[in-house]
Design an enzyme around this catalytic site. Structure first.
Site, short mmCIF file in Angstrom:
data_model
loop_
_atom_site.label_atom_id
_atom_site.label_comp_id
_atom_site.label_asym_id
_atom_site.label_seq_id
_atom_site.Cartn_x
_atom_site.Cartn_y
_atom_site.Cartn_z
N SER A 1 -8.71 0.20 -2.71
CA SER A 1 -7.31 -0.02 -3.08
C SER A 1 -7.22 -0.46 -4.54
O SER A 1 -6.47 -1.36 -4.90
CB SER A 1 -6.66 -1.06 -2.15
OG SER A 1 -5.27 -1.07 -2.32
N SER B 1 0.79 -1.23 0.00
CA SER B 1 0.00 0.00 0.00
C SER B 1 0.83 1.28 0.00
O SER B 1 0.28 2.35 -0.23
CB SER B 1 -0.96 0.00 1.19
OG SER B 1 -1.91 -1.03 1.01
N LYS C 1 0.29 2.93 -3.21
CA LYS C 1 -0.98 3.65 -3.30
C LYS C 1 -0.88 4.98 -2.55
O LYS C 1 -1.41 6.00 -3.00
CB LYS C 1 -2.12 2.81 -2.72
CG LYS C 1 -2.32 1.46 -3.39
CD LYS C 1 -3.12 1.55 -4.65
CE LYS C 1 -3.30 0.24 -5.36
NZ LYS C 1 -3.84 -0.87 -4.64
#
Length: 190
Positions: free
Chosen positions: A121, A61, A64
């Site tokens: 996500s 992540s 992201k």
């Protein structure tokens, strides 16, 4: 009745004395963390616990977060607007993993793309945002790595704007959990 009960509970909690407890040394914490790496940082910036914090791991992540950081900075700088439409490319629509099943040619606003990246996500939306801002995912990844270096990260090795590694990567994307040598948390400047 509920309001009175909540008020009494809040007043009771506010009037109880708080006891300061001295933090144990890092070695004596005795945490049994099953994760391959972890870091616990006090708001003062003191690292209370760390386990393999400098060990390179797949960033998941973090990619992201970097995509969102660059997107938010572009919004703040006026290069993007929340209402601006982003068109999904064939490449963005082909992403696997977590996604919203964006179709080639489908358009969503920057605002909706951000929500999809944050809530779901969504790899397809991460790539679509990257392509919209830089022309290609590769060019956007270069921006991500440049920004990571500007933030003081010693070894930024991001290879995609999504969490899944590219099929052509010679080695997995690796990034330490704590990529700043001697890292200490510091408040954001607003």
């Amino acid at each position: 009745m509920k309001k009175i009960l909540c008020l009494l509970l809040a007043l009771t909690l506010l009037t109880l004395p708080a006891a300061a407890v001295e933090a144990p040394a890092k070695e004596s914490v005795g945490l049994d963390i099953e994760a391959p790496s972890a870091i616990l940082v006090h708001s003062s910036g003191t690292i209370l616990y760390e386990k393999n914090a400098q060990e390179p791991m797949i960033p998941a992540s973090v990619t992201k977060i970097m995509t969102l950081l660059l997107t938010m900075e572009a919004l703040e700088g006026g290069q993007l607007t929340l209402e601006e439409m982003v068109t999904g490319s064939k490449y963005a629509a082909s992403m696997g993993g977590s996604q919203i099943w964006l179709e080639e040619g489908e358009q969503l606003s920057v605002n909706d793309m951000i929500k999809c990246v944050v809530v779901v996500s969504a790899n397809d939306c991460s790539v679509a945002l990257a392509e919209h801002q830089a022309g290609s995912e590769e060019a956007f990844v270069q921006r991500m790595n440049d920004r990571a270096k500007a933030l003081g990260m010693a070894t930024p090795l991001l290879r995609t704007a999504r969490a899944s590694p590219p099929k052509t990567a010679p080695q997995p994307m690796m990034w330490p959990l704590c990529p700043w040598p001697g890292w200490r948390m510091r408040p954001l400047q607003t």
